[in-house]
Motif scaffolding. Structure first.
Motif, PDB file in Angstrom:
ATOM      1  N   UNK A 231       0.832  -1.198   0.000  1.00  0.00           N
ATOM      2  CA  UNK A 231       0.000   0.000   0.000  1.00  0.00           C
ATOM      3  C   UNK A 231       0.870   1.253   0.000  1.00  0.00           C
ATOM      4  N   UNK A 233       3.798   1.659  -1.357  1.00  0.00           N
ATOM      5  CA  UNK A 233       4.262   1.880  -2.729  1.00  0.00           C
ATOM      6  C   UNK A 233       3.144   2.456  -3.594  1.00  0.00           C
ATOM      7  N   UNK A 234       1.924   1.920  -3.400  1.00  0.00           N
ATOM      8  CA  UNK A 234       0.787   2.395  -4.191  1.00  0.00           C
ATOM      9  C   UNK A 234       0.454   3.851  -3.863  1.00  0.00           C
ATOM     10  N   UNK A 235       0.864   4.327  -2.675  1.00  0.00           N
ATOM     11  CA  UNK A 235       0.644   5.734  -2.315  1.00  0.00           C
ATOM     12  C   UNK A 235       1.799   6.617  -2.788  1.00  0.00           C
ATOM     13  N   UNK A 236       2.728   6.025  -3.522  1.00  0.00           N
ATOM     14  CA  UNK A 236       3.841   6.803  -4.069  1.00  0.00           C
ATOM     15  C   UNK A 236       4.970   7.039  -3.087  1.00  0.00           C
TER      16      UNK A 236
ATOM     17  N   UNK B  73       5.494   3.278  -7.689  1.00  0.00           N
ATOM     18  CA  UNK B  73       5.699   4.624  -7.146  1.00  0.00           C
ATOM     19  C   UNK B  73       5.581   5.663  -8.260  1.00  0.00           C
ATOM     20  N   UNK B  76       1.981   5.941  -9.438  1.00  0.00           N
ATOM     21  CA  UNK B  76       1.164   6.742  -8.527  1.00  0.00           C
ATOM     22  C   UNK B  76       1.424   8.227  -8.747  1.00  0.00           C
ATOM     23  N   UNK B  84      -7.529  -1.724  -2.424  1.00  0.00           N
ATOM     24  CA  UNK B  84      -7.228  -3.147  -2.534  1.00  0.00           C
ATOM     25  C   UNK B  84      -8.438  -3.999  -2.179  1.00  0.00           C
ATOM     26  N   UNK B  90      -2.881   1.405   6.779  1.00  0.00           N
ATOM     27  CA  UNK B  90      -1.749   1.433   7.703  1.00  0.00           C
ATOM     28  C   UNK B  90      -2.360   1.322   9.096  1.00  0.00           C
ATOM     29  N   UNK B 105       3.359  13.002  -1.335  1.00  0.00           N
ATOM     30  CA  UNK B 105       4.057  13.631  -2.457  1.00  0.00           C
ATOM     31  C   UNK B 105       3.485  14.989  -2.848  1.00  0.00           C
ATOM     32  N   UNK B 164      -7.775   7.736   1.348  1.00  0.00           N
ATOM     33  CA  UNK B 164      -6.321   7.760   1.272  1.00  0.00           C
ATOM     34  C   UNK B 164      -5.847   7.778  -0.178  1.00  0.00           C
ATOM     35  N   UNK B 168      -3.767  11.192  -2.804  1.00  0.00           N
ATOM     36  CA  UNK B 168      -2.613  11.269  -3.695  1.00  0.00           C
ATOM     37  C   UNK B 168      -2.923  12.083  -4.956  1.00  0.00           C
TER      38      UNK B 168
END
Lengths: 360, 252
Positions: A231, A233-236, B73, B76, B84, B90, B105, B164, B168
């Motif tokens: 997750x 990684x998927x969030x950058x 990365x 994204x 998922x 988290x 980011x 979440x 991004x």
């Protein structure tokens, strides 16, 4: 409403950290008063600096184990690098920089930097490893560092540095030369610049660095990697970068502990006793007992578990046996729900809160 | 205007051709549904689009940028966010911190500024908190901001995952079975939320779903995948009444 929540959120972390720092300062002041009043035994005086460097080691290891969520058994190795690099630096510059303060400050940076470089190197080397495999590689790293340092001979004379892996004689030093690292005998007569005050300041600095890191953008990224790498990684989030960052900071702080250690004793040599894997495991025990991810707990556990074997000395041969039993009992009680509730009820923070509420 | 254009995307695992010449074009702002029986390769398509798997062949173009073969990365950052099938929050972070991690980011300051608590830390953290609360409000999660995400009820965890992902700032949002495990009332609410975020964030959505009520209710177009191959593609009423599709789902 929104502002209110934000305020509580921010001040909660800040308050927790301030209470911990205040507690360290109070303990420090109490120790100084006891020393001045002659109430402290010789044994205890000798333990004050170890309390600090063990705490630094535990707090920094907690960054890798608790915050990054990776098992590292190489903490003693990083400490060893910090110790030797700084002792080497101090020995070389003892005549060059007579001012103790400047020399020791530089030595701290040298130790931290040397350990950080190795930490980064290890971080890159173990990029693809996790869990048990990572633990084994870091364990091996610690042992390699210790054993390699036992075979190094370095001397200095008017012609410059001499280096050998064989023995002191093959350095062929001139008459005016000095032997700095003497293989298994290590580095002798390092200036003893460490004292309790400097150690306490460095412990506070370590605490602030780790606590502030956790409550920042980078800390969140590190914890996100711990909780769910895919997750993250998927969030950058750049997993590689933040893993190496955590390893590097852990190593640098362990290096600082090594500097304190090296400048607290007269002769520094890498033996299984001080830089072996037992040491790494012991630091890990401090972290686990203090609570994984709980940096205040790491400090408390380090102090208690450093003190405990000394107080169990009267048991003689049974000392380590009883120590192990006490450890098991502490582990069970520490995470017992009743115990946690009790701790919350009587914690420094809650007493403070009740008082202020009463006043209002 | 094309948001996503995929041409001849294929991947094999050993002898199994999991996705075979997958072609799809999604217009900007569209809500596309991806359906198919179990094991059809839907999640594999998502993993290919987000860079978790590298395709054996094919091109993925996102808003004019070729993103085939890039890392998760980079993808994204290019503008694809996802949720998922099995929730991946988290767990030990608060609801607020989960969203702030999504903002990683967008709002930056250096690690050193964080450790030394420089003014940039306070400034940026304040902006991040405000932005995170804005997003949480859309999902009606702002009151739970300080809760650990693991302690949220299931339906809210699903919503937080979408929040979440939206943090991004994606151009394309991939939702992998957002209604899985939800009761009809929760699904109803989720449909409203998805419609709302489309309007509010102007994001293009591709979603995998088994709940036909949801798919038929909100998707503008539907793509049916079976054994890694296209079975049908088009408007919901055409696709769902297609005899081939009914056969694949219900058998003969």
């Amino acid at each position: 409403m929104k502002k209110n929540i934000m305020k509580v959120n921010l001040s909660k972390d800040a308050k927790y950290n301030l209470i911990t720092i205040a507690a360290i300062i109070v303990v420090y002041a109490m120790c100084q008063i006891m020393i001045a009043a002659g109430m402290m035994s010789y044994l205890m005086k000798g333990l004050l600096v170890p309390f600090c460097y063990y705490s630094i080691l535990a707090v920094s290891l907690n960054l890798t184990v608790g915050i990054l969520g990776e098992l590292s058994l190489g903490q003693a190795g990083f400490m060893c690098i910090g110790a030797f690099a700084s002792a080497f630096f101090s020995k070389c510059t003892i005549n060059l920089i007579p001012n103790t303060f400047i020399r020791f400050t530089l030595a701290i940076f040298v130790g931290a930097l040397a350990a950080a470089i190795f930490g980064m190197f290890i971080g890159v080397a173990v990029l693809r490893l996790r869990g048990d495999y990572l633990a084994i590689v870091t364990l091996a790293f610690g042992e390699i560092i210790k054993n390699v340092l036992n075979t190094i001979f370095v001397g200095y004379d008017s012609k410059g540095f001499h280096f050998s892996l064989k023995d002191a004689a093959s350095l062929k030093l001139q008459g005016d030369g000095t032997l700095i690292i003497n293989g298994p005998q290590g580095i002798t007569s390092t200036p003893q610049d460490t004292n309790f005050t400097v150690s306490t300041l460095l412990l506070i600095a370590t605490f602030i660095i780790v606590a502030n890191l956790i409550n920042s953008r980078s800390g969140r990224a590190i914890m996100a990697i711990r909780d769910n790498r895919i997750a993250a990684e998927a969030m950058g989030i750049d997993v590689t970068k933040f893993r190496i960052l955590a390893f590097t900071i852990t190593a640098a702080l362990a290096g600082v502990a090594g500097v304190l250690y090296a400048h607290n004793i007269s002769s520094l040599n890498a033996t299984p006793k001080n830089f072996g894997y037992n040491m790494s495991i012991m630091i890990l025990v401090f972290v686990v007992l203090g609570g994984i991810g709980n940096i205040r707990g790491s400090i408390i556990a380090s102090v208690i578990l450093t003190l405990l074997p000394e107080y169990l000395r009267f048991l003689q041969d049974y000392r380590m046996l009883i120590y192990a039993i006490v450890l098991i009992i502490m582990m069970i009680l520490n995470w017992n729900p009743t115990c946690i509730a009790w701790r919350k009820k009587y914690s420094l923070g809650s007493i403070f809160r009740k008082k202020t509420q009463g006043e209002v | 205007m094309e948001m996503l254009s995929v041409k001849n995307l294929s991947i094999s695992f050993g002898g199994l051709r999991a996705v075979d010449s997958f072609n799809i074009t999604i217009q900007k702002g569209e809500l596309y549904g991806l359906i198919g029986p179990n094991g059809a390769g839907k999640t594999t398509v998502f993993n290919l689009l987000t860079g978790v798997y590298k395709p054996d062949s094919g091109i993925i173009i996102l808003d004019g940028e070729n993103i085939s073969g890039k890392s998760p990365i980079e993808i994204n950052k290019a503008g694809i966010a996802r949720t998922f099938q099995n929730i991946r929050l988290f767990k030990n972070l608060t609801v607020l911190d989960n969203v702030k991690t999504g903002l990683h980011n967008q709002y930056k300051y250096t690690t050193l500024a964080g450790i030394l608590r420089l003014p940039s830390y306070y400034r940026t953290e304040k902006l991040m908190t405000e932005k995170a609360y804005d997003i949480l409000k859309v999902f009606d999660l702002d009151k739970e901001a300080a809760t650990l995400s693991a302690n949220l009820p299931y339906g809210k965890q699903r919503k937080l995952e979408i929040a979440r992902a939206l943090a991004t700032n994606p151009k394309l949002l991939l939702l992998d079975e957002p209604a899985a495990g939800m009761n009809p009332a929760e699904t109803e609410e989720l449909m409203k939320t998805i419609t709302l975020i489309r309007e509010k964030f102007g994001v293009t959505i591709l979603l995998i779903e088994h709940d036909m009520k949801l798919v038929a209710g909100i998707c503008e177009k539907i793509f049916v995948l079976n054994f890694g191959m296209e079975l049908a593609n088009g408007l919901p009423q055409d696709v769902l009444n297609n005899p081939e599709v009914i056969k694949a789902y219900l058998g003969e």
